[in-house]
Design an enzyme around this catalytic site. Sequence first.
Site: not given
Ligand code: FPP
Length: 222
Positions: A6-7, A19, A2, A178, A113, A15, A51
């Site tokens: 925000r990062w 990711h 998570d 969650s 692993l 956004r 989604w």
């Molecule tokens: C949560 O942060 C993150 C996600 C919903 C997506 C995570 C997916 C990846 C990093 C894609 C790469 C995956 C692989 C398997 C290489 P958020 O967007 O909810 O952050 P926020 O809470 O700050 O808005």
Amino acid sequence: MDGNGRWAERRGLPRVAGHRAGAEAVRRALQAAADQGVEVLTIYAFSSENWRRSDEEVSDLTALMRFYLERELKTLEKERVRLQLIGDYQAFGPDLAGRLEKAVERTAGNTRLTLVIALNYGSRAEIATAARKLAEAAVAGQRDPSDIGEEAIEGELQTRDLPPLDLLIRTSGEVRLSNFLLWQAAYAELLFLDIMWPDFDEHVFAEAIVQYAVRQRRFGGR
Ligand code: FPP
């Protein structure tokens, strides 16, 4: 994982940049897990609730997964990592689903692993599906309802072939599960970190293992 959004926002970036940085953090987490001798690392890449995000963000995440799968398959093979999936990943369409399945097949013999990617995963749906399968078997006369207990449910979960969950880490300061591995987390140690997922690295991982090591696990005993 998570805190990607925000990062990025804190840096004035879109956004998707969060990711992308989050996906790099997955590489570091995987490397750290392998180096620390961790048997299984499960990452929550996309929840069944994700989604609800904009079409643009969902499509960015799908593209990112396709890109990393393509780029990192060789790394998984080289590092002897076995890939497994939980969740209804078919919902991402035949192209990505096919690529995911190919990666699972190609890495099936690896033993260093296991990397489990949770995609379109929701724990309640997983438990409901397990209950439905057991009910169907009972109606068909293949199961005695009085024999349906914890073991039977566990045997129908998507994690049935994995060892028990020991440590569950959530980043970004949120203190909830969650809909992630609810059944499996019954006796897991929970660790909530304030850092955003893109800042996760081998030092954070090592610190998490230290925190885990000092916890007293009693599983309800004394
Ligand atoms: C949560 O942060 C993150 C996600 C919903 C997506 C995570 C997916 C990846 C990093 C894609 C790469 C995956 C692989 C398997 C290489 P958020 O967007 O909810 O952050 P926020 O809470 O700050 O808005």
